[in-house]
Design a protein around this motif. Structure first.
Motif, PDB file in Angstrom:
ATOM      1  N   MET A  36       0.840  -1.189   0.000  1.00  0.00           N
ATOM      2  CA  MET A  36       0.000   0.000   0.000  1.00  0.00           C
ATOM      3  C   MET A  36       0.878   1.243   0.000  1.00  0.00           C
ATOM      4  SD  MET A  36      -2.915   0.813   2.777  1.00  0.00           S
ATOM      5  CE  MET A  36      -3.834   2.306   2.738  1.00  0.00           C
ATOM      6  N   ARG A  37       0.469   2.234  -0.773  1.00  0.00           N
ATOM      7  CA  ARG A  37       1.179   3.505  -0.765  1.00  0.00           C
ATOM      8  C   ARG A  37       0.762   4.279   0.476  1.00  0.00           C
ATOM      9  NH1 ARG A  37      -0.240   6.825  -5.061  1.00  0.00           N
ATOM     10  NH2 ARG A  37       1.723   7.934  -4.995  1.00  0.00           N
ATOM     11  N   ASN A  38       1.746   4.801   1.199  1.00  0.00           N
ATOM     12  CA  ASN A  38       1.493   5.489   2.454  1.00  0.00           C
ATOM     13  C   ASN A  38       2.108   6.876   2.391  1.00  0.00           C
ATOM     14  OD1 ASN A  38       0.845   5.951   5.169  1.00  0.00           O
ATOM     15  ND2 ASN A  38       2.818   5.202   5.851  1.00  0.00           N
ATOM     16  N   GLN A  39       1.367   7.861   2.900  1.00  0.00           N
ATOM     17  CA  GLN A  39       1.909   9.212   2.997  1.00  0.00           C
ATOM     18  C   GLN A  39       2.272   9.467   4.452  1.00  0.00           C
ATOM     19  OE1 GLN A  39      -0.553  12.296   1.429  1.00  0.00           O
ATOM     20  NE2 GLN A  39       1.042  13.829   1.605  1.00  0.00           N
ATOM     21  N   PHE A  40       3.547   9.726   4.696  1.00  0.00           N
ATOM     22  CA  PHE A  40       4.038   9.963   6.041  1.00  0.00           C
ATOM     23  C   PHE A  40       3.755  11.405   6.450  1.00  0.00           C
ATOM     24  CE2 PHE A  40       6.494   6.359   4.513  1.00  0.00           C
ATOM     25  CZ  PHE A  40       6.385   5.493   5.588  1.00  0.00           C
ATOM     26  N   PRO A  41       3.796  11.707   7.754  1.00  0.00           N
ATOM     27  CA  PRO A  41       3.488  13.069   8.213  1.00  0.00           C
ATOM     28  C   PRO A  41       4.382  14.151   7.603  1.00  0.00           C
ATOM     29  CG  PRO A  41       3.472  11.561  10.065  1.00  0.00           C
ATOM     30  CD  PRO A  41       3.967  10.784   8.880  1.00  0.00           C
ATOM     31  N   ASP A  42       5.614  13.790   7.224  1.00  0.00           N
ATOM     32  CA  ASP A  42       6.496  14.795   6.618  1.00  0.00           C
ATOM     33  C   ASP A  42       6.216  15.003   5.134  1.00  0.00           C
ATOM     34  OD1 ASP A  42       7.446  12.421   5.651  1.00  0.00           O
ATOM     35  OD2 ASP A  42       9.510  12.700   6.318  1.00  0.00           O
ATOM     36  N   LYS A  46       5.610   6.499   0.214  1.00  0.00           N
ATOM     37  CA  LYS A  46       6.383   5.276   0.057  1.00  0.00           C
ATOM     38  C   LYS A  46       5.427   4.094   0.048  1.00  0.00           C
ATOM     39  CE  LYS A  46       9.906   2.509   2.342  1.00  0.00           C
ATOM     40  NZ  LYS A  46      10.609   2.272   3.599  1.00  0.00           N
ATOM     41  N   THR A  47       5.746   3.068  -0.748  1.00  0.00           N
ATOM     42  CA  THR A  47       4.970   1.839  -0.742  1.00  0.00           C
ATOM     43  C   THR A  47       5.490   0.952   0.377  1.00  0.00           C
ATOM     44  OG1 THR A  47       4.609   1.972  -3.119  1.00  0.00           O
ATOM     45  CG2 THR A  47       4.255  -0.161  -2.085  1.00  0.00           C
ATOM     46  N   ILE A  48       4.585   0.524   1.259  1.00  0.00           N
ATOM     47  CA  ILE A  48       4.975  -0.312   2.385  1.00  0.00           C
ATOM     48  C   ILE A  48       4.163  -1.601   2.375  1.00  0.00           C
ATOM     49  CG2 ILE A  48       5.714   1.611   3.837  1.00  0.00           C
ATOM     50  CD1 ILE A  48       3.071   1.409   5.331  1.00  0.00           C
ATOM     51  N   THR A  49       4.694  -2.619   3.058  1.00  0.00           N
ATOM     52  CA  THR A  49       3.987  -3.881   3.236  1.00  0.00           C
ATOM     53  C   THR A  49       3.328  -3.836   4.601  1.00  0.00           C
ATOM     54  OG1 THR A  49       5.651  -5.013   1.914  1.00  0.00           O
ATOM     55  CG2 THR A  49       4.220  -6.380   3.260  1.00  0.00           C
ATOM     56  N   ILE A  50       2.008  -3.991   4.620  1.00  0.00           N
ATOM     57  CA  ILE A  50       1.255  -3.777   5.853  1.00  0.00           C
ATOM     58  C   ILE A  50       0.164  -4.831   5.967  1.00  0.00           C
ATOM     59  CG2 ILE A  50      -0.194  -2.099   4.684  1.00  0.00           C
ATOM     60  CD1 ILE A  50      -0.396  -0.576   7.273  1.00  0.00           C
ATOM     61  N   CYS A  51      -0.143  -5.247   7.194  1.00  0.00           N
ATOM     62  CA  CYS A  51      -1.193  -6.243   7.396  1.00  0.00           C
ATOM     63  C   CYS A  51      -2.560  -5.558   7.362  1.00  0.00           C
ATOM     64  CB  CYS A  51      -0.992  -6.997   8.711  1.00  0.00           C
ATOM     65  SG  CYS A  51      -1.200  -6.024  10.196  1.00  0.00           S
ATOM     66  N   SER A  57      -7.248  -0.429  11.179  1.00  0.00           N
ATOM     67  CA  SER A  57      -7.081   0.380  12.385  1.00  0.00           C
ATOM     68  C   SER A  57      -6.741   1.829  12.068  1.00  0.00           C
ATOM     69  CB  SER A  57      -5.978  -0.207  13.263  1.00  0.00           C
ATOM     70  OG  SER A  57      -6.307  -1.511  13.642  1.00  0.00           O
ATOM     71  N   GLY A  58      -6.410   2.110  10.813  1.00  0.00           N
ATOM     72  CA  GLY A  58      -6.109   3.481  10.426  1.00  0.00           C
ATOM     73  C   GLY A  58      -4.685   3.908  10.722  1.00  0.00           C
ATOM     74  N   HIS A  59      -3.752   2.966  10.743  1.00  0.00           N
ATOM     75  CA  HIS A  59      -2.354   3.302  11.006  1.00  0.00           C
ATOM     76  C   HIS A  59      -1.663   3.902   9.790  1.00  0.00           C
ATOM     77  CE1 HIS A  59      -2.236   1.641  15.011  1.00  0.00           C
ATOM     78  NE2 HIS A  59      -2.745   0.493  14.579  1.00  0.00           N
ATOM     79  N   VAL A  60      -2.323   3.881   8.639  1.00  0.00           N
ATOM     80  CA  VAL A  60      -1.735   4.439   7.422  1.00  0.00           C
ATOM     81  C   VAL A  60      -2.672   5.489   6.847  1.00  0.00           C
ATOM     82  CG1 VAL A  60      -0.419   2.390   6.821  1.00  0.00           C
ATOM     83  CG2 VAL A  60      -2.727   2.625   5.999  1.00  0.00           C
ATOM     84  N   THR A  61      -2.094   6.411   6.102  1.00  0.00           N
ATOM     85  CA  THR A  61      -2.900   7.410   5.403  1.00  0.00           C
ATOM     86  C   THR A  61      -2.587   7.315   3.918  1.00  0.00           C
ATOM     87  OG1 THR A  61      -1.180   9.065   5.798  1.00  0.00           O
ATOM     88  CG2 THR A  61      -3.017   9.016   7.332  1.00  0.00           C
ATOM     89  N   LYS A  62      -3.632   7.171   3.121  1.00  0.00           N
ATOM     90  CA  LYS A  62      -3.445   7.108   1.678  1.00  0.00           C
ATOM     91  C   LYS A  62      -3.089   8.503   1.172  1.00  0.00           C
ATOM     92  CE  LYS A  62      -6.568   3.292   0.745  1.00  0.00           C
ATOM     93  NZ  LYS A  62      -7.739   2.848  -0.011  1.00  0.00           N
TER      94      LYS A  62
END
Length: 69
Positions: A36-42, A46-51, A57-62
Motif C-alpha cells: 500500500m502507498r502510504n503518505q508519512f506526516p512529513d 512510500k509503498t509499504i507492506t502492511i497487514c 485500524s487506520g495506522h496508514v494514510t493514503k
C-alpha cells in the motif's frame, strides 16, 4: 522482502495440521499482507507492506490524488 508488517511487525507463525487420527504435521500461518502507498506526516510517499489489521485500524494514510493541471 520479508513476510512481515512494517507497522506492527506481524510475521508468519508455525503450527500444526491435525488429522482425524491426531497425526500432526507442520504448517505456517501467514499474515494477510498488502502492498500500500502510504503518505508519512512529513509528506513523503512510500509503498509499504502492511497487514490488513493495521489498514483497518487506520495506522496508514493514503496519499491524496492530484490530477495534473
Amino acid at each position: 522482502m520479508a513476510k512481515q508488517c512494517e507497522i506492527c511487525g506481524k510475521k508468519p507463525l508455525v503450527g500444526n495440521y491435525v488429522s482425524h487420527s491426531n497425526i500432526k504435521t507442520k504448517r505456517v500461518f501467514n499474515p494477510n499482507l498488502q502492498h500500500m502507498r502510504n503518505q508519512f506526516p512529513d509528506g513523503r510517499i512510500k509503498t509499504i507492506t502492511i497487514c490488513t489489521r493495521c489498514i483497518r485500524s487506520g495506522h496508514v494514510t493514503k496519499p491524496s490524488i492530484h490530477k495534473g493541471s
